[in-house]
Design an enzyme around this catalytic site. Structure first.
Site, PDB file in Angstrom:
ATOM      1  N   HIS A  59       0.852  -1.204   0.000  1.00 30.11           N
ATOM      2  CA  HIS A  59       0.000   0.000   0.000  1.00 30.11           C
ATOM      3  C   HIS A  59       0.881   1.245   0.000  1.00 30.11           C
ATOM      4  CE1 HIS A  59      -4.089   1.766   1.209  1.00 30.11           C
ATOM      5  NE2 HIS A  59      -3.270   2.809   1.022  1.00 30.11           N
ATOM      6  N   HIS A  61       1.564   5.220  -2.317  1.00 30.52           N
ATOM      7  CA  HIS A  61       1.060   6.207  -3.276  1.00 30.52           C
ATOM      8  C   HIS A  61       2.272   6.974  -3.808  1.00 30.52           C
ATOM      9  CE1 HIS A  61      -3.184   5.684  -2.036  1.00 30.52           C
ATOM     10  NE2 HIS A  61      -2.730   5.645  -0.794  1.00 30.52           N
ATOM     11  N   LYS A 183      -9.167  -0.313  -6.525  1.00 34.60           N
ATOM     12  CA  LYS A 183      -9.150   0.226  -5.156  1.00 34.60           C
ATOM     13  C   LYS A 183     -10.477   0.932  -4.904  1.00 34.60           C
ATOM     14  CE  LYS A 183      -7.573   2.392  -1.342  1.00 34.60           C
ATOM     15  NZ  LYS A 183      -6.595   3.497  -1.484  1.00 34.60           N
ATOM     16  N   HIS A 224      -9.915   0.383   1.042  1.00 34.23           N
ATOM     17  CA  HIS A 224      -9.714   1.286   2.173  1.00 34.23           C
ATOM     18  C   HIS A 224     -10.953   1.109   3.046  1.00 34.23           C
ATOM     19  CE1 HIS A 224      -9.413   5.346   4.182  1.00 34.23           C
ATOM     20  NE2 HIS A 224     -10.724   5.150   4.194  1.00 34.23           N
ATOM     21  N   HIS A 244      -6.025  -0.823   6.262  1.00 29.19           N
ATOM     22  CA  HIS A 244      -6.119  -0.053   7.510  1.00 29.19           C
ATOM     23  C   HIS A 244      -6.835  -0.857   8.600  1.00 29.19           C
ATOM     24  CE1 HIS A 244      -4.886   3.010   4.754  1.00 29.19           C
ATOM     25  NE2 HIS A 244      -6.081   3.153   4.223  1.00 29.19           N
ATOM     26  N   ASP A 317       0.987   2.847   3.455  1.00 33.56           N
ATOM     27  CA  ASP A 317       0.355   4.097   3.025  1.00 33.56           C
ATOM     28  C   ASP A 317       1.419   5.161   2.767  1.00 33.56           C
ATOM     29  OD1 ASP A 317      -1.886   5.391   2.155  1.00 33.56           O
ATOM     30  OD2 ASP A 317      -2.803   5.671   4.123  1.00 33.56           O
TER      31      ASP A 317
END
Length: 401
Positions: A59, A61, A183, A224, A244, A317
């Site tokens: 995970h 970005h 996602k 998510h 999460h 994340d």
């Protein structure tokens, strides 16, 4: 072909087995032998070090560098692609040789890495997350303006959709744009100022369409999902991983066990929001308050999931936390009840299994891709692991060290 021999160290093969003295031989981009007393044409001295498979972060970005909202507002659109190159280099520098991008990276970014234009880990991409109107991915602000993390462009469609028909079309658009995985935000989130992470987003009917459309083209869905109702909706719909999982309850954990759903905990993410705010980043006060409010609940939920036997794969994340600091997630996982060997497996073979790449990466075994990380000392000492990364090899090519 040249046989490269990693010799003199202890090997963690990625399966969860304890480290053992052994050599590793790679040739033509693949592992060819693992065991004692091997030979090769070129030697890599691993004395005093641990040899591991390349790490996997499920995970990230890579197109986002900061959660500072003012910085985002004043950064030119194209600048983020150049920052992505820097973020990818930082990531592979930490020994992360494979990532799953959870929103932002388009097919051009992935291809630039594959073709060697940019140094970085191999990528699975989701292009842009799906969100309901008013959801975690809807960047509308109370002022009436928008501050979008993922500005739509020809390679990155908007993920905003409502109702089964719009969901179906949006999934197809993401797959057309090159998404390896879909996602979705099935709950609100921490960084979005106008929603609550405990609330469920998307109806079961919408999620069913989403999973079916992805499966029709051989793709899975990652969610998510922070609040228990949205987590349960995602699991019941057949979504492959919960990202999460902050407010897991006993029923959610039982459902995850029943369906074989993965948990990608990202324990470092709320801590990173708090650190950024304390350092002066422009983050909405409501988001900072949410981050402070979830830390302990997040830890407790993760510990209960581990104790129950939920499958865990590492994810950070990264972007919320700085790229290249990915390995700071590992001690947090250990604090949640995982042994160091289990943490290292969650970062290698288990993460590879979540990505459907278990026959290619995540283990040091004959036939696997030659992704190799050499770490000073005992890799099971998880604190400060990033600073001890000595060498990183991807597909048999040394990229760090």
């Amino acid at each position: 072909m040249t046989r490269t021999l990693f010799t003199g160290g202890r090997v963690v093969d990625g399966t969860g087995a304890p480290a053992a003295a052994a050599d590793v031989v790679i040739e033509d981009g693949r592992v060819v032998e693992v065991g004692p007393g091997l030979d090769g044409d070129v030697e890599v001295d691993c004395a005093g070090a641990t040899v591991l498979p390349g790490f996997v972060d499920c995970h990230v970005h890579v197109m986002v560098t900061s959660v500072d909202s003012l910085r985002m507002a004043y950064t030119p659109f194209g600048y983020s692609f150049y920052e992505a190159a820097q973020n990818l280099r930082a990531t592979i520098g930490a020994g992360i040789t494979t990532v799953r991008d959870a929103g932002g990276a388009d097919l051009g970014v992935k291809k630039a890495v594959d073709d060697g234009l940019v140094a970085g880990p191999r990528m699975q991409i989701s292009v842009a997350p799906l969100s309901i109107t008013g959801g975690h991915g809807d960047d509308w602000l109370p002022s009436g303006t928008h501050l979008e993390f993922f500005v739509p462009h020809p390679g990155r469609p908007s993920g905003l959709c409502d109702g089964p028909d719009e969901v179906r079309r949006t999934v197809r658009q993401m797959l057309r744009a090159g998404a390896d995985v879909i996602k979705v935000h099935t709950t609100g989130g921490v960084l979005s100022p106008t929603d609550d992470p405990r609330h469920a987003h998307f109806s079961p009917a919408e999620l069913d369409v989403m999973v079916a459309e992805a499966a029709a083209q051989g793709a899975s869905v990652m969610a998510h999902a922070q609040g228990a109702p949205g987590i349960k909706n995602a699991v019941r719909a057949g979504i492959r991983s919960i990202e999460h999982g902050i407010y897991l309850d006993d029923e959610a954990i039982e459902l995850m066990l029943e369906h074989g759903t993965w948990l990608v905990p990202t324990l470092s993410a709320p801590l990173a929001v708090i650190r950024a705010a304390d350092a002066g980043a422009s983050i909405p006060p409501s988001s900072v308050a949410k981050a402070r409010g979830v830390v302990q609940t997040h830890r407790e939920s993760f510990a209960r999931a581990v104790e129950a036997g939920v499958k865990v794969a590492m994810g950070t994340d990264a972007a919320v936390s700085p790229h290249g600091t990915n390995l700071e997630e590992l001690p947090l996982m250990a604090a949640g009840g995982m042994t160091p060997d289990q943490v290292l497996a969650a970062t290698t073979s288990s993460a590879a299994a979540l990505l459907g790449m278990q026959d290619e990466i995540g283990r040091l075994a004959p036939g696997m891709r030659a992704d190799v990380v050499v770490v000073e000392g005992d890799a099971r000492e998880l604190e400060g692991l990033r600073e001890r990364v000595r060498e990183v090899w991807k597909d048999g090519v040394r990229v760090v060290g």
